[in-house]
Motif scaffolding. Sequence first.
Motif, PDB file in Angstrom:
ATOM      1  N   ARG A  32       3.012  77.235 128.966  1.00 44.09           N
ATOM      2  CA  ARG A  32       2.842  77.538 127.542  1.00 44.09           C
ATOM      3  C   ARG A  32       2.319  76.313 126.821  1.00 44.09           C
ATOM      4  NH1 ARG A  32       8.174  80.557 125.115  1.00 44.09           N
ATOM      5  NH2 ARG A  32       8.093  82.469 126.363  1.00 44.09           N
ATOM      6  N   GLN A  33       1.421  76.524 125.865  1.00 43.29           N
ATOM      7  CA  GLN A  33       0.926  75.427 125.042  1.00 43.29           C
ATOM      8  C   GLN A  33       1.172  75.797 123.591  1.00 43.29           C
ATOM      9  OE1 GLN A  33      -3.212  75.265 126.734  1.00 43.29           O
ATOM     10  NE2 GLN A  33      -2.720  73.097 126.806  1.00 43.29           N
ATOM     11  N   GLU A  34       1.867  74.939 122.869  1.00 45.46           N
ATOM     12  CA  GLU A  34       2.130  75.234 121.468  1.00 45.46           C
ATOM     13  C   GLU A  34       0.877  75.006 120.630  1.00 45.46           C
ATOM     14  OE1 GLU A  34       5.396  74.462 117.933  1.00 45.46           O
ATOM     15  OE2 GLU A  34       5.456  73.194 119.714  1.00 45.46           O
ATOM     16  N   VAL A  35       0.650  75.910 119.688  1.00 42.83           N
ATOM     17  CA  VAL A  35      -0.425  75.725 118.719  1.00 42.83           C
ATOM     18  C   VAL A  35       0.206  75.605 117.339  1.00 42.83           C
ATOM     19  CG1 VAL A  35      -2.251  76.854 120.041  1.00 42.83           C
ATOM     20  CG2 VAL A  35      -0.792  78.244 118.563  1.00 42.83           C
ATOM     21  N   PHE A  93      -5.295  78.210 114.330  1.00 35.11           N
ATOM     22  CA  PHE A  93      -4.248  77.388 114.938  1.00 35.11           C
ATOM     23  C   PHE A  93      -4.909  76.382 115.864  1.00 35.11           C
ATOM     24  CE2 PHE A  93      -2.469  81.325 113.611  1.00 35.11           C
ATOM     25  CZ  PHE A  93      -1.212  81.018 113.135  1.00 35.11           C
ATOM     26  N   PHE A  94      -4.333  75.190 115.944  1.00 38.22           N
ATOM     27  CA  PHE A  94      -4.950  74.151 116.762  1.00 38.22           C
ATOM     28  C   PHE A  94      -3.972  73.615 117.800  1.00 38.22           C
ATOM     29  CE2 PHE A  94      -3.007  71.984 113.190  1.00 38.22           C
ATOM     30  CZ  PHE A  94      -2.479  70.819 113.729  1.00 38.22           C
ATOM     31  N   TYR A  95      -4.557  73.102 118.868  1.00 40.31           N
ATOM     32  CA  TYR A  95      -3.778  72.447 119.933  1.00 40.31           C
ATOM     33  C   TYR A  95      -3.694  70.972 119.563  1.00 40.31           C
ATOM     34  CZ  TYR A  95      -4.573  76.681 122.648  1.00 40.31           C
ATOM     35  OH  TYR A  95      -4.605  77.977 123.086  1.00 40.31           O
ATOM     36  N   PRO A  96      -2.492  70.453 119.323  1.00 49.63           N
ATOM     37  CA  PRO A  96      -2.377  69.069 118.846  1.00 49.63           C
ATOM     38  C   PRO A  96      -2.891  68.021 119.829  1.00 49.63           C
ATOM     39  CG  PRO A  96      -0.198  70.052 119.235  1.00 49.63           C
ATOM     40  CD  PRO A  96      -1.203  71.144 119.403  1.00 49.63           C
ATOM     41  N   SER A  97      -2.980  68.368 121.102  1.00 47.67           N
ATOM     42  CA  SER A  97      -3.380  67.371 122.095  1.00 47.67           C
ATOM     43  C   SER A  97      -4.876  67.383 122.399  1.00 47.67           C
ATOM     44  CB  SER A  97      -2.602  67.619 123.395  1.00 47.67           C
ATOM     45  OG  SER A  97      -2.866  68.932 123.867  1.00 47.67           O
ATOM     46  N   SER A  98      -5.646  68.226 121.700  1.00 47.60           N
ATOM     47  CA  SER A  98      -7.079  68.285 121.976  1.00 47.60           C
ATOM     48  C   SER A  98      -7.833  68.699 120.718  1.00 47.60           C
ATOM     49  CB  SER A  98      -7.362  69.301 123.097  1.00 47.60           C
ATOM     50  OG  SER A  98      -7.208  70.624 122.612  1.00 47.60           O
ATOM     51  N   LEU A  99      -9.120  68.862 120.844  1.00 51.53           N
ATOM     52  CA  LEU A  99      -9.950  69.320 119.725  1.00 51.53           C
ATOM     53  C   LEU A  99     -10.076  70.840 119.712  1.00 51.53           C
ATOM     54  CD1 LEU A  99     -12.810  66.659 119.940  1.00 51.53           C
ATOM     55  CD2 LEU A  99     -10.854  66.702 118.375  1.00 51.53           C
ATOM     56  N   MET A 113     -11.479  81.494 120.957  1.00 48.71           N
ATOM     57  CA  MET A 113     -11.107  80.154 121.404  1.00 48.71           C
ATOM     58  C   MET A 113     -12.284  79.225 121.091  1.00 48.71           C
ATOM     59  SD  MET A 113      -8.188  80.716 123.033  1.00 48.71           S
ATOM     60  CE  MET A 113      -8.063  79.092 123.785  1.00 48.71           C
ATOM     61  N   HIS A 114     -12.038  78.206 120.302  1.00 53.85           N
ATOM     62  CA  HIS A 114     -13.073  77.221 119.983  1.00 53.85           C
ATOM     63  C   HIS A 114     -12.795  75.997 120.854  1.00 53.85           C
ATOM     64  CE1 HIS A 114     -14.245  79.557 116.387  1.00 53.85           C
ATOM     65  NE2 HIS A 114     -12.956  79.839 116.349  1.00 53.85           N
TER      66      HIS A 114
END
Length: 87
Positions: free
Chosen positions: A38-41, A49-55, A73-74
């Motif tokens: 799981r990856q938190e957004v 919503f963004f992934y804090p560890s990437s762009l 998905m961007h």
Amino acid sequence: GAGQITRLAGTYRISGTSIRNVIIDGTHIYTQRDSGSRQEVLPASADTFFYPSSLNYITFESDGRGKVVRMVMHLETGEEEVARKEH
């Protein structure tokens, strides 16, 4: 509010047998590709919503009635449109 978040939950088909799940756990939102981790957004707006560890970030698109129909998905490598599966 919480209702806005829960409408995003569901299974989105990427291609063939590959899927991405959007999981709501309390006030946290996660995405999970197939059986991966799981990856938190984090919310940037009601539909972004963004992934804090990437762009990378995701946007949700709704139909005229407010029902979420797809997730985009961007990614750093380009965009990937993912249709929501009907239950």
